[in-house]
Structure formats: structure tokens, C-alpha cells
Design a protein around this motif. Sequence first.
Motif, PDB file in Angstrom:
ATOM      1  N   SER A  17       0.855  -1.205   0.000  1.00  0.00           N
ATOM      2  CA  SER A  17       0.000   0.000   0.000  1.00  0.00           C
ATOM      3  C   SER A  17       0.883   1.245   0.000  1.00  0.00           C
ATOM      4  O   SER A  17       2.074   1.175   0.359  1.00  0.00           O
ATOM      5  N   ASN A  92       9.552   0.477   6.258  1.00  0.00           N
ATOM      6  CA  ASN A  92       8.532   1.457   5.879  1.00  0.00           C
ATOM      7  C   ASN A  92       7.198   1.271   6.599  1.00  0.00           C
ATOM      8  O   ASN A  92       6.508   2.243   6.877  1.00  0.00           O
ATOM      9  N   TYR A 157       2.631   8.403  18.276  1.00  0.00           N
ATOM     10  CA  TYR A 157       3.157   8.311  16.906  1.00  0.00           C
ATOM     11  C   TYR A 157       4.352   9.247  16.755  1.00  0.00           C
ATOM     12  O   TYR A 157       5.417   8.856  16.268  1.00  0.00           O
ATOM     13  N   THR A 192      -1.942   8.948   1.024  1.00  0.00           N
ATOM     14  CA  THR A 192      -2.058   7.481   1.080  1.00  0.00           C
ATOM     15  C   THR A 192      -3.250   7.131   1.978  1.00  0.00           C
ATOM     16  O   THR A 192      -3.749   7.999   2.718  1.00  0.00           O
TER      17      THR A 192
HETATM   18  N1  LIG Z   1       1.387   9.232   4.364  1.00  0.00           N
HETATM   19  C1  LIG Z   1       1.971  10.160   5.108  1.00  0.00           C
HETATM   20  O1  LIG Z   1       1.575  11.350   5.099  1.00  0.00           O
HETATM   21  C2  LIG Z   1       3.136   9.798   5.984  1.00  0.00           C
HETATM   22  C3  LIG Z   1       3.835  10.852   6.611  1.00  0.00           C
HETATM   23  C4  LIG Z   1       4.916  10.548   7.413  1.00  0.00           C
HETATM   24  C5  LIG Z   1       5.293   9.229   7.603  1.00  0.00           C
HETATM   25  N2  LIG Z   1       4.602   8.227   6.988  1.00  0.00           N
HETATM   26  C6  LIG Z   1       5.031   6.849   7.236  1.00  0.00           C
HETATM   27  O2  LIG Z   1       5.138   6.156   6.020  1.00  0.00           O
HETATM   28  C7  LIG Z   1       4.974   4.752   6.257  1.00  0.00           C
HETATM   29  C8  LIG Z   1       4.020   4.176   5.216  1.00  0.00           C
HETATM   30  O3  LIG Z   1       2.739   4.745   5.406  1.00  0.00           O
HETATM   31  P1  LIG Z   1       1.702   5.040   4.212  1.00  0.00           P
HETATM   32  O4  LIG Z   1       1.370   6.473   4.282  1.00  0.00           O
HETATM   33  O5  LIG Z   1       2.204   4.443   2.965  1.00  0.00           O
HETATM   34  O6  LIG Z   1       0.406   4.268   4.783  1.00  0.00           O
HETATM   35  P2  LIG Z   1      -0.389   2.971   4.249  1.00  0.00           P
HETATM   36  O7  LIG Z   1      -1.453   2.721   5.267  1.00  0.00           O
HETATM   37  O8  LIG Z   1      -0.788   3.173   2.846  1.00  0.00           O
HETATM   38  O9  LIG Z   1       0.711   1.828   4.297  1.00  0.00           O
HETATM   39  C9  LIG Z   1       1.186   1.285   5.507  1.00  0.00           C
HETATM   40  C10 LIG Z   1       1.629  -0.136   5.250  1.00  0.00           C
HETATM   41  O10 LIG Z   1       2.176  -0.687   6.470  1.00  0.00           O
HETATM   42  C11 LIG Z   1       1.615  -1.985   6.652  1.00  0.00           C
HETATM   43  N3  LIG Z   1       1.615  -2.379   8.059  1.00  0.00           N
HETATM   44  C12 LIG Z   1       1.004  -1.772   9.101  1.00  0.00           C
HETATM   45  N4  LIG Z   1       1.203  -2.488  10.233  1.00  0.00           N
HETATM   46  C13 LIG Z   1       1.952  -3.571   9.882  1.00  0.00           C
HETATM   47  C14 LIG Z   1       2.481  -4.682  10.583  1.00  0.00           C
HETATM   48  N5  LIG Z   1       2.287  -4.837  11.907  1.00  0.00           N
HETATM   49  N6  LIG Z   1       3.222  -5.586   9.910  1.00  0.00           N
HETATM   50  C15 LIG Z   1       3.417  -5.451   8.570  1.00  0.00           C
HETATM   51  N7  LIG Z   1       2.953  -4.438   7.841  1.00  0.00           N
HETATM   52  C16 LIG Z   1       2.213  -3.504   8.493  1.00  0.00           C
HETATM   53  C17 LIG Z   1       0.199  -1.859   6.102  1.00  0.00           C
HETATM   54  O11 LIG Z   1      -0.373  -3.131   5.836  1.00  0.00           O
HETATM   55  C18 LIG Z   1       0.473  -1.036   4.831  1.00  0.00           C
HETATM   56  O12 LIG Z   1       0.896  -1.895   3.781  1.00  0.00           O
HETATM   57  C19 LIG Z   1       4.522   4.626   7.712  1.00  0.00           C
HETATM   58  O13 LIG Z   1       5.610   4.260   8.526  1.00  0.00           O
HETATM   59  C20 LIG Z   1       4.052   6.027   8.042  1.00  0.00           C
HETATM   60  O14 LIG Z   1       4.123   6.308   9.423  1.00  0.00           O
HETATM   61  C21 LIG Z   1       3.523   8.483   6.188  1.00  0.00           C
END
Ligand SMILES: NC(=O)c1ccc[n+]([C@@H]2O[C@H](COP(=O)([O-])OP(=O)(O)OC[C@H]3O[C@@H](n4cnc5c(N)ncnc54)[C@H](O)[C@@H]3O)[C@@H](O)[C@H]2O)c1
Length: 270
Positions: A17, A92, A157, A192
Motif C-alpha cells: 500500500s 517502511n 506516533y 495514502t
Molecule cells: N502518508 C503520510 O503522510 C506519511 C507521513 C509521514 C510518515 N509516513 C510513514 O510512512 C509509512 C508508510 O505509510 P503510508 O502512508 O504508505 O500508509 P499505508 O497505510 O498506505 O501503508 C502502511 C503499510 O504498512 C503496513 N503495516 C502496518 N502495520 C503492519 C504490521 N504490523 N506488519 C506489517 N505491515 C504492516 C500496512 O499493511 C500497509 O501496507 C509509515 O511508517 C508512516 O508512518 C507516512
Amino acid sequence: MSCRLQDKVAIITGATSGIGEATARIFAAHGAQLVIAGRSKERGEALVESLTEQYGARFMFHAVDVGREAEMAGMVDACLTKFGRLDCLFNNAGAGERSSVESVTEEEFDRVMRLLVGSVTFGMKHAARVMKSSGGGSIINNASIAAHRINQGGYLYSGAKAAVSHLTRLAGVELGPHNIRVNAISPGAIATPIFWGGSSRAETLSDDENAGKMAKLQGNLAKATPTPRSGLPEDIAYTALFLASDEGSYINCQDIIVDGGRTAMFNERS
Ligand SMILES: NC(=O)c1ccc[n+]([C@@H]2O[C@H](COP(=O)([O-])OP(=O)(O)OC[C@H]3O[C@@H](n4cnc5c(N)ncnc54)[C@H](O)[C@@H]3O)[C@@H](O)[C@H]2O)c1
């Protein structure tokens, strides 16, 4: 297109994702052999199938709960068995949460710290054991601007992402002599499913419902940064590509903010 990850083997967690999936697609296009690691077998296997059709057989799915050390160790071992080496680990996977100082519970603490800090801690531990014996590698941890500014995520977080940022520096210093570089990326607001409950919630909605939420989110995020568009998963994926490639070979212990200028805007206000 030049293949910047030719002959390199990478693991991407949370690759089914958002940012992880975009990174998998871009790493694949640049020649990497990949372990697509995540919770959803269905989505992971579908992604492997689609990448294999496009680029040939150099991808595998591995089911993992990143909060469990034994599963992270198993993921690294599965990569070794399949590809014989590991050059890059992108820690990630993650999820948002909304705790506050007075509402936080012990259950939330254990869950959030295990997911966001445990995954990075044990991912680095087991990647290092393998990379050391093959002459080095690149570890990339997904932090957040919530590690650097207030009000960019829940209480736990934000604290957890600050820990990720500093663990990155500590690990980069310890592992640097083994030619292992450890860097973090701190994304700003990236469109996302994390904004509407994460990938597991997105799976319960129809394609149209998800597309509607994404369009609305992108419109809102475009107004929230100096750069007049929403942050996209590809913005983070291309930063990860640079850090994973030999072009990033002198970059270690850094936390690179990729946010369209969002944090600079807060500097102006304060
Ligand atoms: N989207 C943003 O604005 C943003 C900003 C800062 C940081 N992030 C970080 O980026 C990373 C990815 O997030 P995203 O925005 O793509 O969200 P997303 O929800 O699209 O993807 C997150 C992914 O992590 C997986 N995941 C969650 N818990 C899990 C577990 N216990 N074991 C295995 N997989 C697990 C989910 O299944 C998913 O595939 C995260 O660490 C998030 O904190 C995102």
C-alpha cells in the motif's frame, strides 16, 4: 531508463500500500530483486504477479508482522534463501494513531511502540547481521515530520517517529565501519490510505470510495504546503531510490525531510 539498482536485492516492508507499494514499483523498474513484505497476502501476491509480468521473475512476497522480532528475522532469512544477499532494507510499514498525554493507555503504548519502533529496531538488527557479511548495504527508515514538529500526528506516533530518527543516527554510527549506511526519510503529508484508517480500512471500501477519498485528500493537502500540490508516495519512493543506490553512497546518519516545504512554513510562523 538507467537501472540504478541493477543486481541489488531489497526488502520493503508495508509494500502492499501507499509509500511502500510506490517504492516497490520504482525499485522494480530500476532493476532490483525484491522482497515485497507485508500483512496482506492477497495484495502482496497480486503485486508480485504484476511486477513479474512487467519485468520478469525477480520478486517474492513474504508475510510479516513487523512488530515481531522473530518475523523480521524470518523475513531477512527468506530473502537470503531466495536471493543470496541483501543490499537494502526499507523499514517502511507503519500506521497512524491519535493518542494524547492524558488519554494514552498501556495497550496503545505497547502496540504503537512495537509497530513503529520495534519494527525499525529489529529490522536493523537482522539486516545488519546479513549486510556485514556481504560487505555493506543501505538501511532506510521511514520516520515523519511528526518527529520534528508538533501537531503532525498523534502523541505516541510522534514520539515513536522521533525515536526512529535518532535510532537511525545511532545505528549509522555503529554500522558505518561495516559499510552499512543508515538513513531516515521524514515524509510530510503524503496522500495514502493512512489518512482514512490505513490499508486494512481501505480494503473494506470499494475502489470508487477509495478513489473519492484520495481525490478529496489530494485537494486538501495541495493547500497545506508551499509547493502547490499534494505529496505523493512517489516523492518518498524516489528519495529511497537515491539512498538505496550507489549515488547515495556517502550519505549516512541523515534524516531527510521530504515535505514540499511544510516544516519551513511552521518555522516562519514560530
Ligand atoms: N502518508 C503520510 O503522510 C506519511 C507521513 C509521514 C510518515 N509516513 C510513514 O510512512 C509509512 C508508510 O505509510 P503510508 O502512508 O504508505 O500508509 P499505508 O497505510 O498506505 O501503508 C502502511 C503499510 O504498512 C503496513 N503495516 C502496518 N502495520 C503492519 C504490521 N504490523 N506488519 C506489517 N505491515 C504492516 C500496512 O499493511 C500497509 O501496507 C509509515 O511508517 C508512516 O508512518 C507516512
